[in-house]
Design an enzyme around this catalytic site. Structure first.
Site, PDB file in Angstrom:
ATOM      1  N   HIS A 129      -5.526   7.568  12.386  1.00  0.00           N
ATOM      2  CA  HIS A 129      -5.141   6.159  12.276  1.00  0.00           C
ATOM      3  C   HIS A 129      -3.731   5.994  11.733  1.00  0.00           C
ATOM      4  O   HIS A 129      -3.394   4.931  11.212  1.00  0.00           O
ATOM      5  CB  HIS A 129      -6.159   5.406  11.411  1.00  0.00           C
ATOM      6  CG  HIS A 129      -7.496   5.269  12.097  1.00  0.00           C
ATOM      7  ND1 HIS A 129      -8.648   4.969  11.423  1.00  0.00           N
ATOM      8  CD2 HIS A 129      -7.843   5.420  13.397  1.00  0.00           C
ATOM      9  CE1 HIS A 129      -9.647   4.920  12.291  1.00  0.00           C
ATOM     10  NE2 HIS A 129      -9.189   5.206  13.482  1.00  0.00           N
TER      11      HIS A 129
ATOM     12  N   GLY B 293     -17.013  10.364   2.830  1.00  0.00           N
ATOM     13  CA  GLY B 293     -16.448   9.121   2.322  1.00  0.00           C
ATOM     14  C   GLY B 293     -16.103   8.102   3.379  1.00  0.00           C
ATOM     15  O   GLY B 293     -15.068   7.448   3.292  1.00  0.00           O
TER      16      GLY B 293
ATOM     17  N   ARG C 266       0.838  -1.222   0.000  1.00  0.00           N
ATOM     18  CA  ARG C 266       0.000   0.000   0.000  1.00  0.00           C
ATOM     19  C   ARG C 266       0.861   1.255   0.000  1.00  0.00           C
ATOM     20  O   ARG C 266       0.526   2.254  -0.634  1.00  0.00           O
ATOM     21  CB  ARG C 266      -0.924  -0.021   1.223  1.00  0.00           C
ATOM     22  CG  ARG C 266      -2.009  -1.066   1.112  1.00  0.00           C
ATOM     23  CD  ARG C 266      -2.747  -1.229   2.415  1.00  0.00           C
ATOM     24  NE  ARG C 266      -3.552  -0.043   2.748  1.00  0.00           N
ATOM     25  CZ  ARG C 266      -4.079   0.143   3.948  1.00  0.00           C
ATOM     26  NH1 ARG C 266      -3.858  -0.736   4.913  1.00  0.00           N
ATOM     27  NH2 ARG C 266      -4.807   1.219   4.201  1.00  0.00           N
TER      28      ARG C 266
ATOM     29  N   ASN D 285      -7.789   8.018   6.943  1.00  0.00           N
ATOM     30  CA  ASN D 285      -6.967   7.454   5.879  1.00  0.00           C
ATOM     31  C   ASN D 285      -5.488   7.511   6.241  1.00  0.00           C
ATOM     32  O   ASN D 285      -5.042   8.435   6.939  1.00  0.00           O
ATOM     33  CB  ASN D 285      -7.195   8.210   4.554  1.00  0.00           C
ATOM     34  CG  ASN D 285      -8.636   8.123   4.091  1.00  0.00           C
ATOM     35  OD1 ASN D 285      -9.373   7.207   4.486  1.00  0.00           O
ATOM     36  ND2 ASN D 285      -9.069   9.088   3.299  1.00  0.00           N
TER      37      ASN D 285
ATOM     38  N   ALA E  18     -17.519  11.906  -4.178  1.00  0.00           N
ATOM     39  CA  ALA E  18     -16.864  13.010  -3.457  1.00  0.00           C
ATOM     40  C   ALA E  18     -16.360  14.086  -4.414  1.00  0.00           C
ATOM     41  O   ALA E  18     -16.429  15.280  -4.109  1.00  0.00           O
ATOM     42  CB  ALA E  18     -15.709  12.454  -2.627  1.00  0.00           C
TER      43      ALA E  18
HETATM   44  C1  BV8 Z   1     -10.115   1.672  19.726  1.00  0.00           C
HETATM   45  C2  BV8 Z   1      -5.735   2.073   9.799  1.00  0.00           C
HETATM   46  C3  BV8 Z   1      -9.987   1.976  22.087  1.00  0.00           C
HETATM   47  C4  BV8 Z   1      -5.008   0.859   9.363  1.00  0.00           C
HETATM   48  C5  BV8 Z   1      -7.969   1.419  10.561  1.00  0.00           C
HETATM   49  C6  BV8 Z   1     -17.573  -3.586  18.828  1.00  0.00           C
HETATM   50  C7  BV8 Z   1     -18.421  -2.518  18.641  1.00  0.00           C
HETATM   51  C8  BV8 Z   1     -17.927  -1.233  18.403  1.00  0.00           C
HETATM   52  C9  BV8 Z   1     -16.557  -0.991  18.368  1.00  0.00           C
HETATM   53  C10 BV8 Z   1     -15.712  -2.058  18.561  1.00  0.00           C
HETATM   54  C11 BV8 Z   1     -16.203  -3.346  18.780  1.00  0.00           C
HETATM   55  N1  BV8 Z   1     -15.132  -4.166  18.918  1.00  0.00           N
HETATM   56  C12 BV8 Z   1     -14.000  -3.448  18.792  1.00  0.00           C
HETATM   57  C13 BV8 Z   1     -14.332  -2.155  18.586  1.00  0.00           C
HETATM   58  C14 BV8 Z   1     -13.413  -1.013  18.404  1.00  0.00           C
HETATM   59  C15 BV8 Z   1     -12.848  -1.015  16.997  1.00  0.00           C
HETATM   60  C16 BV8 Z   1     -13.972  -0.957  15.994  1.00  0.00           C
HETATM   61  O1  BV8 Z   1     -14.601   0.090  15.798  1.00  0.00           O
HETATM   62  N2  BV8 Z   1     -14.248  -2.104  15.321  1.00  0.00           N
HETATM   63  C17 BV8 Z   1     -15.312  -2.139  14.329  1.00  0.00           C
HETATM   64  C18 BV8 Z   1     -14.863  -2.983  13.135  1.00  0.00           C
HETATM   65  C19 BV8 Z   1     -16.569  -2.701  14.960  1.00  0.00           C
HETATM   66  N3  BV8 Z   1     -12.042   0.188  16.912  1.00  0.00           N
HETATM   67  C20 BV8 Z   1     -10.757   0.150  17.282  1.00  0.00           C
HETATM   68  O2  BV8 Z   1     -10.148  -0.859  17.597  1.00  0.00           O
HETATM   69  C21 BV8 Z   1     -10.059   1.511  17.309  1.00  0.00           C
HETATM   70  N4  BV8 Z   1      -9.415   1.653  18.596  1.00  0.00           N
HETATM   71  O3  BV8 Z   1     -11.319   1.543  19.771  1.00  0.00           O
HETATM   72  O4  BV8 Z   1      -9.301   1.829  20.846  1.00  0.00           O
HETATM   73  C22 BV8 Z   1     -10.053   3.412  22.419  1.00  0.00           C
HETATM   74  C23 BV8 Z   1     -10.901   4.262  21.713  1.00  0.00           C
HETATM   75  C24 BV8 Z   1     -10.954   5.604  22.060  1.00  0.00           C
HETATM   76  C25 BV8 Z   1     -10.172   6.092  23.083  1.00  0.00           C
HETATM   77  C26 BV8 Z   1      -9.328   5.226  23.759  1.00  0.00           C
HETATM   78  C27 BV8 Z   1      -9.261   3.876  23.440  1.00  0.00           C
HETATM   79  C28 BV8 Z   1      -8.977   1.625  16.259  1.00  0.00           C
HETATM   80  C29 BV8 Z   1      -9.576   1.432  14.889  1.00  0.00           C
HETATM   81  C30 BV8 Z   1      -8.534   1.792  13.835  1.00  0.00           C
HETATM   82  C31 BV8 Z   1      -8.344   0.637  12.870  1.00  0.00           C
HETATM   83  N5  BV8 Z   1      -7.502   1.093  11.752  1.00  0.00           N
HETATM   84  N6  BV8 Z   1      -7.177   1.906   9.594  1.00  0.00           N
HETATM   85  C32 BV8 Z   1      -5.103   0.663   7.871  1.00  0.00           C
HETATM   86  O5  BV8 Z   1      -5.516   1.575   7.130  1.00  0.00           O
HETATM   87  O6  BV8 Z   1      -4.753  -0.462   7.455  1.00  0.00           O
HETATM   88  S1  BV8 Z   1      -9.625   1.257  10.273  1.00  0.00           S
HETATM   89  C33 BV8 Z   1     -10.021   1.566   8.637  1.00  0.00           C
HETATM   90  O7  BV8 Z   1     -11.401   1.214   8.408  1.00  0.00           O
HETATM   91  C34 BV8 Z   1     -10.030   3.053   8.282  1.00  0.00           C
HETATM   92  O8  BV8 Z   1      -8.991   3.753   8.894  1.00  0.00           O
HETATM   93  C35 BV8 Z   1     -11.372   3.553   8.693  1.00  0.00           C
HETATM   94  O9  BV8 Z   1     -11.333   4.045  10.015  1.00  0.00           O
HETATM   95  C36 BV8 Z   1     -12.191   2.315   8.783  1.00  0.00           C
HETATM   96  C37 BV8 Z   1     -13.452   2.450   8.006  1.00  0.00           C
HETATM   97  O10 BV8 Z   1     -13.109   2.591   6.681  1.00  0.00           O
HETATM   98  P1  BV8 Z   1     -13.730   3.800   5.814  1.00  0.00           P
HETATM   99  O11 BV8 Z   1     -12.690   4.850   5.727  1.00  0.00           O
HETATM  100  O12 BV8 Z   1     -15.064   4.216   6.311  1.00  0.00           O
HETATM  101  O13 BV8 Z   1     -13.867   3.045   4.449  1.00  0.00           O
HETATM  102  P2  BV8 Z   1     -14.999   2.009   4.053  1.00  0.00           P
HETATM  103  O14 BV8 Z   1     -14.486   1.203   2.904  1.00  0.00           O
HETATM  104  O15 BV8 Z   1     -15.528   1.313   5.273  1.00  0.00           O
HETATM  105  O16 BV8 Z   1     -16.159   2.958   3.536  1.00  0.00           O
HETATM  106  C38 BV8 Z   1     -15.923   3.768   2.420  1.00  0.00           C
HETATM  107  C39 BV8 Z   1     -17.121   4.665   2.297  1.00  0.00           C
HETATM  108  O17 BV8 Z   1     -16.886   5.579   1.226  1.00  0.00           O
HETATM  109  C40 BV8 Z   1     -18.386   3.899   1.978  1.00  0.00           C
HETATM  110  O18 BV8 Z   1     -19.450   4.377   2.782  1.00  0.00           O
HETATM  111  C41 BV8 Z   1     -18.644   4.214   0.497  1.00  0.00           C
HETATM  112  O19 BV8 Z   1     -20.027   4.310   0.209  1.00  0.00           O
HETATM  113  C42 BV8 Z   1     -17.999   5.560   0.357  1.00  0.00           C
HETATM  114  N7  BV8 Z   1     -17.476   5.839  -0.979  1.00  0.00           N
HETATM  115  C43 BV8 Z   1     -16.909   4.954  -1.847  1.00  0.00           C
HETATM  116  N8  BV8 Z   1     -16.558   5.611  -2.965  1.00  0.00           N
HETATM  117  C44 BV8 Z   1     -16.891   6.921  -2.796  1.00  0.00           C
HETATM  118  C45 BV8 Z   1     -17.472   7.070  -1.526  1.00  0.00           C
HETATM  119  N9  BV8 Z   1     -17.918   8.245  -1.064  1.00  0.00           N
HETATM  120  C46 BV8 Z   1     -17.779   9.318  -1.872  1.00  0.00           C
HETATM  121  N10 BV8 Z   1     -17.232   9.260  -3.098  1.00  0.00           N
HETATM  122  C47 BV8 Z   1     -16.782   8.086  -3.597  1.00  0.00           C
HETATM  123  N11 BV8 Z   1     -16.248   8.046  -4.823  1.00  0.00           N
END
Ligand code: BV8
Length: 230
Positions: free
Chosen positions: A105, A171, A55, A88, A215
């Site tokens: 992130h 996004g 990446r 991102n 976007a």
């Molecule tokens: C934390 C970096 C504690 C690495 C990433 C159960 C319930 C709830 C939460 C949790 C749970 N179990 C665990 C958790 C917490 C967990 C979490 O949320 N899990 C989820 C899966 C349930 N979170 C964590 O672990 C975080 N840490 O909670 O620590 C804490 C918190 C606060 C304070 C103290 C302690 C850490 C999470 C970070 C993970 N790292 N990325 C890498 O890049 O490899 S996550 C990664 O996916 C991204 O960074 C982003 O955050 C995430 C979501 O991705 P998106 O960016 O939204 O992309 P996606 O593909 O999903 O969506 C794209 C969107 O764009 C779509 O809607 C689409 O329609 C749209 N789109 C597409 N094309 C276009 C468009 N829009 C406009 N124009 C276009 N052309």
């Protein structure tokens, strides 16, 4: 008017950077558990390193799009009244001219040393375990935040959300916390909230307004509205 913008993979999609959850997205290539957790890195560092090396290298083949450029234009006009918080790990906001960018992130173009803790810019592969420039240990990891790890700059982000008059999410699917909780925090402090996304996200109903479309169309139009407003 103080504005906080949260961006996700969707803002970079039209630049050719795969999103995580759309068909053919990154996660499809790899199971989340396989690559974006500290446990995966401990168990199979080379798989995780090669995922991020690929990446990081791919950043050389992509360029900012009109959505990134529109946000840079907005910052040029309003300065400190705009903060871009991005989920991102690509560098497209910076390459389009944005200066006030928080990578909650982390970033592909950075490494963190597990021995001395220093975070440093890094453009090359890490899978051959190069020595840390600071301490010499072969202990460098991608400086990205994995699942289960604490995002960067949460205090600064929460402070900005608390002071925002307008919160705009661009996004992102709203699938990952704490990023996905930003809209609720901003609204609780009285900000107006707007979602610009290809389709309604998981949290669309939490926004005062949600617009659907690419976007590169929605963001320049919204920025033009802001710049022509009172
Ligand atoms: C934390 C970096 C504690 C690495 C990433 C159960 C319930 C709830 C939460 C949790 C749970 N179990 C665990 C958790 C917490 C967990 C979490 O949320 N899990 C989820 C899966 C349930 N979170 C964590 O672990 C975080 N840490 O909670 O620590 C804490 C918190 C606060 C304070 C103290 C302690 C850490 C999470 C970070 C993970 N790292 N990325 C890498 O890049 O490899 S996550 C990664 O996916 C991204 O960074 C982003 O955050 C995430 C979501 O991705 P998106 O960016 O939204 O992309 P996606 O593909 O999903 O969506 C794209 C969107 O764009 C779509 O809607 C689409 O329609 C749209 N789109 C597409 N094309 C276009 C468009 N829009 C406009 N124009 C276009 N052309």
């Amino acid at each position: 008017m103080r504005i906080v913008v949260l961006t996700g993979a969707g803002i970079s999609a039209e630049s050719g950077v795969p999103t995580f959850r759309d068909a053919g997205g990154l996660w499809e290539g790899h199971q989340v558990e396989d690559v974006a957790t500290p446990e995966a890195f401990a168990a199979q560092p080379h798989v995780v390193h090669s995922f991020y090396d690929a990446r990081r290298a791919a950043l050389r083949d992509v360029a900012p799009n009109d959505a990134h450029r529109a946000l840079a234009r907005l910052e040029a006009a309003v300065g400190d009244d705009l903060l871009v918080v991005t989920q991102n790990v690509d560098d497209l906001h910076e390459r389009s001219g944005s200066r006030r960018v928080v990578h909650m992130h982390g970033e592909l173009r950075a490494a963190r040393c597990l021995a001395c803790g220093v975070r440093q810019p890094w453009l090359d592969p890490l899978s051959h375990l190069p020595p840390c420039p600071r301490c010499g240990a072969a202990a460098l990891r991608p400086d990205v935040v994995w699942f289960g790890e604490v995002p960067y700059d949460m205090d600064r982000i929460e402070e900005a959300l608390g002071e925002a008059d307008l919160f705009v999410s661009i996004g992102t699917s709203g699938a990952v916390y704490p990023a996905a909780g930003s809209v609720r925090l901003a609204a609780a402090y009285g900000a107006r909230t707007l979602e610009l996304n290809l389709e309604p996200s998981v949290g669309s109903s939490m926004f005062d307004e949600a617009r659907q479309g690419p976007a590169t169309r929605l963001v320049p139009a919204w920025v033009a509205e802001v710049l022509s407003g009172p």
